[in-house]
Write a protein that holds these residues in place. Sequence first.
Motif, PDB file in Angstrom:
ATOM      1  N   ASN A 104       5.132  22.312  -4.320  1.00  0.00           N
ATOM      2  CA  ASN A 104       5.096  20.856  -4.495  1.00  0.00           C
ATOM      3  C   ASN A 104       6.071  20.313  -5.532  1.00  0.00           C
ATOM      4  O   ASN A 104       6.234  19.102  -5.616  1.00  0.00           O
ATOM      5  CB  ASN A 104       3.672  20.417  -4.856  1.00  0.00           C
ATOM      6  N   GLY A 105       6.661  21.172  -6.327  1.00  0.00           N
ATOM      7  CA  GLY A 105       7.611  20.706  -7.341  1.00  0.00           C
ATOM      8  C   GLY A 105       6.932  20.202  -8.594  1.00  0.00           C
ATOM      9  O   GLY A 105       6.927  20.862  -9.612  1.00  0.00           O
ATOM     10  N   VAL A 106       6.327  19.028  -8.519  1.00  0.00           N
ATOM     11  CA  VAL A 106       5.656  18.416  -9.662  1.00  0.00           C
ATOM     12  C   VAL A 106       4.233  18.074  -9.238  1.00  0.00           C
ATOM     13  O   VAL A 106       4.016  17.513  -8.162  1.00  0.00           O
ATOM     14  CB  VAL A 106       6.398  17.133 -10.117  1.00  0.00           C
ATOM     15  N   MET A 107       3.271  18.434 -10.087  1.00  0.00           N
ATOM     16  CA  MET A 107       1.869  18.145  -9.770  1.00  0.00           C
ATOM     17  C   MET A 107       1.132  17.704 -11.027  1.00  0.00           C
ATOM     18  O   MET A 107       1.453  18.131 -12.124  1.00  0.00           O
ATOM     19  CB  MET A 107       1.169  19.372  -9.182  1.00  0.00           C
ATOM     20  N   MET A 161       6.504  23.656 -17.256  1.00  0.00           N
ATOM     21  CA  MET A 161       6.801  22.574 -18.184  1.00  0.00           C
ATOM     22  C   MET A 161       5.735  21.498 -18.031  1.00  0.00           C
ATOM     23  O   MET A 161       5.257  21.244 -16.919  1.00  0.00           O
ATOM     24  CB  MET A 161       8.178  21.972 -17.905  1.00  0.00           C
ATOM     25  N   ARG A 162       5.383  20.897 -19.127  1.00  0.00           N
ATOM     26  CA  ARG A 162       4.399  19.817 -19.154  1.00  0.00           C
ATOM     27  C   ARG A 162       5.111  18.558 -19.616  1.00  0.00           C
ATOM     28  O   ARG A 162       5.724  18.542 -20.670  1.00  0.00           O
ATOM     29  CB  ARG A 162       3.282  20.176 -20.122  1.00  0.00           C
ATOM     30  N   LYS A 163       5.038  17.517 -18.807  1.00  0.00           N
ATOM     31  CA  LYS A 163       5.669  16.246 -19.176  1.00  0.00           C
ATOM     32  C   LYS A 163       4.583  15.190 -19.290  1.00  0.00           C
ATOM     33  O   LYS A 163       3.853  14.935 -18.335  1.00  0.00           O
ATOM     34  CB  LYS A 163       6.701  15.824 -18.137  1.00  0.00           C
ATOM     35  N   GLU A 164       4.488  14.616 -20.484  1.00  0.00           N
ATOM     36  CA  GLU A 164       3.475  13.610 -20.759  1.00  0.00           C
ATOM     37  C   GLU A 164       4.136  12.237 -20.836  1.00  0.00           C
ATOM     38  O   GLU A 164       5.145  12.065 -21.516  1.00  0.00           O
ATOM     39  CB  GLU A 164       2.773  13.932 -22.077  1.00  0.00           C
ATOM     40  N   TYR A 165       3.552  11.286 -20.137  1.00  0.00           N
ATOM     41  CA  TYR A 165       4.062   9.919 -20.135  1.00  0.00           C
ATOM     42  C   TYR A 165       3.192   9.076 -21.053  1.00  0.00           C
ATOM     43  O   TYR A 165       1.967   9.065 -20.918  1.00  0.00           O
ATOM     44  CB  TYR A 165       4.041   9.341 -18.715  1.00  0.00           C
ATOM     45  N   PRO A 166       3.811   8.347 -21.989  1.00  0.00           N
ATOM     46  CA  PRO A 166       3.042   7.529 -22.932  1.00  0.00           C
ATOM     47  C   PRO A 166       2.573   6.225 -22.278  1.00  0.00           C
ATOM     48  O   PRO A 166       3.246   5.199 -22.360  1.00  0.00           O
ATOM     49  CB  PRO A 166       4.051   7.264 -24.062  1.00  0.00           C
TER      50      PRO A 166
END
Length: 114
Positions: free
Chosen positions: A39-42, A73-78
Amino acid sequence: MTESCVPTGVTLKETGFGYTLSLIGGKYKMIILYWLSENGVMRHNHLQRSIGTISFKTLSLMLKELEADGLIMRKEYPQVPPKVEYSLSERGRSLLPLLDMMCEWGEHNQLTTV
């Protein structure tokens, strides 16, 4: 004949094989890596629904371990509510040939019920 991956007199955890197992071993880590490769990004809830048999707490722990090991990798959106996405890192993507070989092996060796 190829050289043994675990030479005599060396403990398993001191070998490359043991190191790899320490990163991807366990019930869910390879499944998480599989879903991220597909899925790429989940997001967390999407991963949990895809796996189906994993608790929120266990998934959180597995994701933290995979991130600490540099495989995802973990990407957090503010924003409110918070949004966090997970994806494979370059190091995690380097495991894809191994996952593909396991898939091929399973396809060729699974027993069919008569």
